[in-house]
Design an enzyme around this catalytic site. Sequence first.
Site, PDB file in Angstrom:
ATOM      1  N   LYS A 195       6.024  -1.844  -2.627  1.00 63.56           N
ATOM      2  CA  LYS A 195       5.969  -1.217  -1.304  1.00 63.56           C
ATOM      3  C   LYS A 195       7.173  -1.682  -0.506  1.00 63.56           C
ATOM      4  CE  LYS A 195       3.848   1.801   1.115  1.00 63.56           C
ATOM      5  NZ  LYS A 195       3.792   3.174   0.594  1.00 63.56           N
ATOM      6  N   SER A 388       2.842   8.172  -0.854  1.00 68.79           N
ATOM      7  CA  SER A 388       2.079   7.274   0.010  1.00 68.79           C
ATOM      8  C   SER A 388       1.031   8.084   0.775  1.00 68.79           C
ATOM      9  CB  SER A 388       3.018   6.505   0.945  1.00 68.79           C
ATOM     10  OG  SER A 388       2.437   5.279   1.320  1.00 68.79           O
TER      11      SER A 388
END
Length: 588
Positions: A195, A388
């Site tokens: 991430k 995402s």
Amino acid sequence: MKEFFKFMFASILGFFISLILVGVVVFAIAAVAISSIDSDKKVEVGKNSVLYLNLDQAITERTPKNPFEGLPILGGEGKSGIGLGDFIKAVERAKTDENIKCIYLNVSSPNAGMATLREVRNALIDFKKSGKKILAYSEVYSQGAYYLASVADKVYLNPEGDLEFKGFNSQLTFFKGTLEKLGIEAQVIRVGNYKSAVEPFILDKMSDYNRKQVTAYLNGLYNTFLGDISASRHVQKDSLYNIADKFKIRAPQDAVNYKLVDGLEYKDQVLEELKKLSGRTKEENVKSITINDYAKNNTSKGSEKNEVAIIYANGDIVGGEGSDQQIGSERISRAIRKARLDDDIKAIVLRVNSGGGSVLASDVIWREVVLAKKEKPVVASFGDVAASGGYYIACAADSIFVQPNTITGSIGVFGIIPNFQNLLTNKLGVTFDGVKTGEYADIMSVNRPMTAGEHFIIQSQLNRVYAGFVKRVADGRKKSKGYIDSIGGGHVWIGTDAVQIGLADRIGSFNDAIVAAAKKAKTKDYKVVEYPEVIDPLKSLISEGTDRIKTYYTKQELGENYSMYKEMKKVLGMTGIQARMPFAVEVK
């Protein structure tokens, strides 16, 4: 008394000047609004016409309705654009339109992502099945422009022009040093080693995890790029790789020698060839119609009792209504609900082009997709990016379509809490003091560092949200939570890999997704309808006019640096837990 009259006359003069300015603005708005009424009228297509594709304009998800297009401040960039769906419909119509004899493709630097360019490219390949020719010409071809032009029957370059063919690169901008100089600490909490959206604020270069994933998806994008050009130009893929790797296109003639273009011509020579293709004599001028005008003649066929609804979800995911450039949770969930409750709508296509945003807003939309799926087929179609939060909102769909060069995945979450103590206290001399009723009453304070206890609480919240994200994906994709976690952790995937690992179902176009949705609903004679409704331009101007003016002048001052300013501003404006793509990754 003299001073009194001076101020009185000054006030009167100011009033009349203001009145004149307001009148001019109102007149301009009214004139442009009236002219826009005619802009949607059908355009007559003359015999032996050339369909002119100027693809340097923005290719967006939906054709923008902007009556202030000619005004550089109120009209945004002051440039036209066309929606992908309208483009595909128009090119498909041109196949059987007897008045359209050929296509003239003029493009130097297209304003669209790689997956969108592939959709455009495939529409042109389909057009060629009609036997009609496509001729491409430009003074300069960027790599994206050449990717489109390579599909043409003839590709021409100006004798003194340039063709860019050098391979892809991706560059991230890091702000850690800037923040340190300002005395600002980015306190980051995240779930997932991949991430990487937070890395620009805590590192000065890519982490090993991020370098690995960016390398993987950049190579994937490049592989699709070379493969498609190879098929169109009949040049071996390895040869194309070598041409780019060694930067062999250093002069226009090199592009001819390596068979990337068919010849070097000036525009007058190209126009003469277009005359021949369109059946005109040397004495006649080329008669052309732009794709923008031609698309105005698009019509929706099919029964109004059998409809397939397209729900456009484009932009950052935010709470509330959002805009045409944002995915507002209220606006999009309401559109899905409306489609679910309408008995005439037999299937839904969720068209996603988003790098994510608010987790809460994503979950609100996801819930409506789940409810809709119980009533009728829901198929997701991914554009350039559906990652995402963009993946979150679509993971419950019955089927997910991607392009091979779609960027998706990035199942992970993060939060950023700035600490301004060094800036405010040590640099500006500002101090804070106060009282509180509990140990954590001032949690999330930005004028001091987080305590260990606060960090633990926020990390626990992110872990819970991530677990929920993983469960939603696991349920939607019918996989175990352990498996989704193993391919999650914020990892970004390209479309081909997403299909292989089960995050998507098949490689297919936007139109393929629509056809599949109709098939699942067992309906053939269907009409396509679009949601949500495009926001009225006048309402948009009233609500966003001040922001447009600010944006216009900021761009004028910052130039190429505006993108960095925009991203920094976006991050500072984030609230709540975020599910977003890696920060501002650009492929060039």
